[in-house]
Design a protein around this motif. Structure first.
Motif, PDB file in Angstrom:
ATOM      1  N   LYS A 113       0.874  -1.036   0.045  1.00  0.00           N
ATOM      2  CA  LYS A 113       0.119   0.040   0.058  1.00  0.00           C
ATOM      3  C   LYS A 113       0.693   1.289  -0.100  1.00  0.00           C
ATOM      4  O   LYS A 113       0.400   2.292  -0.260  1.00  0.00           O
ATOM      5  CB  LYS A 113      -0.807   0.046   1.113  1.00  0.00           C
ATOM      6  N   GLN A 114       2.174   1.192   0.309  1.00  0.00           N
ATOM      7  CA  GLN A 114       3.090   2.365   0.283  1.00  0.00           C
ATOM      8  C   GLN A 114       3.111   2.963  -1.228  1.00  0.00           C
ATOM      9  O   GLN A 114       3.298   4.039  -1.428  1.00  0.00           O
ATOM     10  CB  GLN A 114       4.415   1.980   0.600  1.00  0.00           C
ATOM     11  N   ASP A 115       2.669   1.934  -2.240  1.00  0.00           N
ATOM     12  CA  ASP A 115       2.917   2.353  -3.685  1.00  0.00           C
ATOM     13  C   ASP A 115       1.697   2.257  -4.610  1.00  0.00           C
ATOM     14  O   ASP A 115       1.511   2.596  -5.701  1.00  0.00           O
ATOM     15  CB  ASP A 115       4.185   1.464  -4.498  1.00  0.00           C
ATOM     16  N   TYR A 116       0.619   1.283  -3.711  1.00  0.00           N
ATOM     17  CA  TYR A 116      -0.713   1.000  -4.607  1.00  0.00           C
ATOM     18  C   TYR A 116      -1.663   1.194  -3.639  1.00  0.00           C
ATOM     19  O   TYR A 116      -1.668   1.084  -2.395  1.00  0.00           O
ATOM     20  CB  TYR A 116      -0.373  -0.234  -5.032  1.00  0.00           C
ATOM     21  N   ALA A 117      -2.752   1.456  -4.414  1.00  0.00           N
ATOM     22  CA  ALA A 117      -4.276   1.061  -3.745  1.00  0.00           C
ATOM     23  C   ALA A 117      -4.204  -0.569  -3.820  1.00  0.00           C
ATOM     24  O   ALA A 117      -4.251  -1.005  -4.931  1.00  0.00           O
ATOM     25  CB  ALA A 117      -5.240   1.803  -4.289  1.00  0.00           C
ATOM     26  N   VAL A 118      -4.748  -1.301  -2.802  1.00  0.00           N
ATOM     27  CA  VAL A 118      -4.930  -2.507  -2.729  1.00  0.00           C
ATOM     28  C   VAL A 118      -6.285  -2.642  -2.403  1.00  0.00           C
ATOM     29  O   VAL A 118      -6.933  -2.237  -1.476  1.00  0.00           O
ATOM     30  CB  VAL A 118      -3.916  -3.418  -2.037  1.00  0.00           C
TER      31      VAL A 118
END
Length: 277
Positions: A220-225
């Motif tokens: 979630k640091q880099d993406y929406a999950v």
């Protein structure tokens, strides 16, 4: 334990579900607005609206057959690949409806990656080629450094240290948990903006499950999950927001802590306390 049918008779779901609306959330990464879906004549989803925020994990929970996986597949236009399927409503990605005619489904699926319930590495490919496959299939540019992308993707999937000396081995030669992380690396390699996970731990042992859960939190640091799970404890551990679905409808959606500690709807409370499921 109460059965699904007895719960359905006891509760009026239409009075329990949140008010649906067409208001567009400007801070959403993805947003479902009044989504209905069918397989043939059978309606699976009934006016479902949900907001997915950037850099968060959203869990979707509910009993089997409530429409969780169908809803997830609407988020990257995989539902439409099923014969006799239909969907109405809107799914927005950065404020644009992914079902508009000018939107390319292939590009949507590149921006919104999917990890399935069972690990599915390509059986005829080695570990390296499994990660690089999506890039090659979608026409990677000649100057693309596949070695760097494969390494970075495996590192993000917390798998590099375990397979870096075995990249030429078949993708199916590693353990089930490693195969699932390989599939996550394959999705990451395309540099998506959203990662969808459909019960990614259901076929894994507790140790492998713990690794996937840790990875989900890191992603979630880099993406929406967005993760569909039948495991409520897993939802409470990994997610920031939780949606509870029942019989094709969204009953309740809120911060995960509120859903599990102080649900607003009686049906949600009955589900998370194990009265039915």
């Amino acid at each position: 334990m109460m059965t699904t049918s007895s719960i359905a008779k006891e509760e009026n779901i239409s009075q329990l579900k949140p008010l649906q609306q067409e208001t567009i959330c400007p801070t959403a990464k993805m947003q479902a607005i009044n989504v209905d879906a069918w397989f043939g004549q059978k309606q699976i989803l009934k006016t479902v609206s949900l907001t997915v925020k950037p850099n968060t994990v959203t869990a979707i929970i509910g009993p089997s057959g409530c429409g969780k996986s169908t809803f997830l597949r609407c988020f990257n236009r995989m539902h439409e690949l099923v014969p006799n399927s239909k969907m109405t409503g809107k799914i927005l990605l950065d404020g644009k409806n992914i079902y508009d005619r000018q939107m390319d489904p292939v590009q949507i699926r590149r921006r919104v990656g999917m990890v399935f319930q069972k690990p599915n590495p390509f059986p005829t490919m080695n570990i390296y080629d499994n990660v690089a496959a999506g890039l090659r299939l979608t026409g990677a540019k000649k100057d693309t450094n596949l070695d760097d992308i494969v390494k970075r993707s495996l590192e993000q999937a917390t798998l590099w240290d375990e397979v870096k000396d075995d990249l030429k081995k078949p993708g199916t030669s590693i353990s089930g948990g490693q195969q699932q992380r390989l599939c996550i690396a394959r999705a990451i390699a395309l540099q998506p903006e959203v990662i969808l996970m459909d019960e990614p731990c259901s076929a894994l042992d507790p140790i492998a499950t713990a690794k996937i859960e840790k990875l989900v939190i890191e992603l979630k640091q880099d993406y929406a999950v967005v993760i569909v799970t039948h495991n409520m404890q897993q939802a409470s551990r990994v997610s920031d927001y939780t949606a509870f679905m029942y019989l094709g409808e969204l009953v309740e959606f809120d911060e995960t802590s509120k859903i599990f500690e102080n649900p607003k709807n009686k049906l949600t409370e009955k589900y998370i306390t194990g009265e039915f499921g």
